[in-house]
Design an enzyme around this catalytic site. Structure first.
Site, PDB file in Angstrom:
ATOM      1  N   GLY A 154       0.950  -1.132   0.003  1.00 17.59           N
ATOM      2  CA  GLY A 154      -0.083   0.089  -0.144  1.00 17.59           C
ATOM      3  C   GLY A 154       0.875   1.263   0.153  1.00 17.59           C
ATOM      4  CE  LYS A 202      16.517  -3.755 -13.166  1.00 13.41           C
ATOM      5  NZ  LYS A 202      17.280  -3.054 -14.252  1.00 13.41           N
ATOM      6  CE  LYS A 203      12.398   2.030  -3.106  1.00 12.61           C
ATOM      7  NZ  LYS A 203      13.298   1.590  -1.795  1.00 12.61           N
ATOM      8  CG  ASP A 204      12.720  -2.870  -1.912  1.00 14.30           C
ATOM      9  OD1 ASP A 204      13.251  -2.149  -1.093  1.00 14.30           O
ATOM     10  OD2 ASP A 204      11.459  -2.546  -2.358  1.00 14.30           O
ATOM     11  CB  VAL A 232       9.846   5.789 -10.492  1.00 19.49           C
ATOM     12  CG1 VAL A 232       9.306   6.958 -10.766  1.00 19.49           C
ATOM     13  CG2 VAL A 232       9.339   4.522 -11.345  1.00 19.49           C
ATOM     14  N   GLY A 270       6.418   4.701  -8.449  1.00 18.62           N
ATOM     15  CA  GLY A 270       7.139   3.276  -8.518  1.00 18.62           C
ATOM     16  C   GLY A 270       6.350   1.938  -8.606  1.00 18.62           C
ATOM     17  CG  HIS A 271       3.723   0.992  -5.403  1.00 21.61           C
ATOM     18  ND1 HIS A 271       3.810   1.991  -4.511  1.00 21.61           N
ATOM     19  CD2 HIS A 271       4.263  -0.058  -4.840  1.00 21.61           C
ATOM     20  CE1 HIS A 271       4.393   1.551  -3.419  1.00 21.61           C
ATOM     21  NE2 HIS A 271       4.772  -0.094  -3.529  1.00 21.61           N
ATOM     22  CB  SER A 297      10.748   4.731  -0.639  1.00 24.74           C
ATOM     23  OG  SER A 297      10.551   4.302   0.693  1.00 24.74           O
ATOM     24  CB  SER A 298       5.666   3.657   1.076  1.00 20.73           C
ATOM     25  OG  SER A 298       5.276   2.824  -0.133  1.00 20.73           O
TER      26      SER A 298
HETATM   27  O1  PAF Z   1       8.454  -4.683  -1.551  1.00 22.59           O
HETATM   28  C1  PAF Z   1       7.223  -4.801  -0.713  1.00 22.59           C
HETATM   29  O2  PAF Z   1       6.488  -3.929  -0.537  1.00 22.59           O
HETATM   30  C2  PAF Z   1       6.999  -5.807   0.105  1.00 22.59           C
HETATM   31  O3  PAF Z   1       8.229  -6.450   0.501  1.00 22.59           O
HETATM   32  C3  PAF Z   1       6.138  -7.145  -0.552  1.00 22.59           C
HETATM   33  C4  PAF Z   1       7.053  -7.537  -1.583  1.00 22.59           C
HETATM   34  C5  PAF Z   1       4.888  -6.550  -1.083  1.00 22.59           C
HETATM   35  C6  PAF Z   1       6.139  -8.248   0.401  1.00 22.59           C
HETATM   36  O4  PAF Z   1       5.137  -7.720   1.349  1.00 22.59           O
END
Ligand code: PAF
Length: 281
Positions: free
Chosen positions: A36, A153-155, A181, A41-42, A190-191
């Protein structure tokens, strides 16, 4: 857009979609798991999923098992109304919004992140974090059964560990990495950026500056990992640095940058907020 909040209903719905008139069966499903507080980015993950699949499912689930005691689970930004609107505008077909009780029971099997790769970098300062990530991703992939699943790719470490899990458990899903992004000034979206004060946000720009500087050094022919990381540390100081590492795409340390096979990763704390970023060279 259909909003679904139980596992049973989602499984039933997806089964019927694949069987329904107008669909030929075996429709490809693109899946974007999120926690959420959606941002551009999402949206770029959703766009990619839409380009590559017939049907797109997004999940919003604030996964408690990936937060350690004392971390920001309770204050993690929640924006259900805005998130729903964004998903609708982005053309998502199904938004999955499960409750914790629907995803987890009390005493259950779970996935352990690999010892060497899951407990270094972010996993070193957040031991157990990746067990929670892998467990929930395994559950979500089993529920949605997508053709492809999309991760930023950020994570980079999360992306690497999920790809390894999919390989090691012979799972039938393609993991698609999507570029980071950034804001105009370079800050990776990032959130958690929502936690930053104006001054902290200014300080956080040093992360992108350090990565840009590393790229410039490489372009000038400086490939020595130590030389690059010590310059990055200089730029990032006095922020608390969790790590600055130069790894190959298999996530092994390398003494020299290998163009086309390198990730430079940074994680720092700005105020009380952990921020991570990286660059793929
Ligand atoms: O990257 C995230 O937002 C979380 O780690 C994920 C992949 C949704 C798992 O909870």
């Amino acid at each position: 857009m259909k909003i679904i909040s139980t596992v049973r209903e989602l499984k039933e719905y997806l089964k019927n979609i694949n069987l329904s008139v107008g669909f030929q069966g075996n429709q490809s499903i693109g899946f974007v798991p999120t926690m959420g507080a959606l941002h551009e980015g999402h949206i770029s993950l959703i766009k990619k999923a839409k380009e590559q699949n017939d049907f797109v499912v997004v999940s919003i689930f604030l996964n408690p098992t990936q937060f350690l005691k004392g971390e920001d689970l309770d204050k993690y930004p929640k924006k259900e109304v805005a998130d729903t609107k964004l998903c609708k505008l982005s053309g998502v077909d199904v938004l999955f919004f499960p409750d914790v009780d629907d995803i987890y029971t009390k005493d259950e099997a779970s996935i352990l992140a690999p010892k060497a790769r899951g407990f270094v970098l972010e996993g070193e300062s957040r031991p157990g974090h990746f067990n929670g990530v892998l467990t929930v991703v395994m559950k979500l992939l089993n529920i949605v059964n997508p053709t492809r699943a999309y991760f930023g790719k950020k994570d980079a470490q999360q992306l690497n560990l999920i790809s390894l899990m999919v390989r090691d458990f012979f799972m039938d899903v393609e993991i698609v990495p999507v570029d980071t992004v950034r804001e105009k000034d370079g800050l990776a979206l990032s959130s958690r950026n929502a936690y930053l004060s104006k001054e902290e946000r200014e300080e956080a720009l040093k992360i992108a500056t350090s990565l840009r500087n590393a790229t410039a050094m490489v372009m000038r022919g400086v490939l020595d990992s130590k030389e690059i990381t010590s310059k990055m540390r200089e730029i990032l100081s006095p922020m608390h640095i969790f790590y600055v590492e130069i790894l190959n795409r298999e996530f092994n340390q390398i003494s020299h940058v290998e163009i086309g096979n390198t990730v430079i990763l940074v994680e720092v704390r700005v105020g009380t907020t952990r921020l991570l970023d990286n660059i793929w060279l």
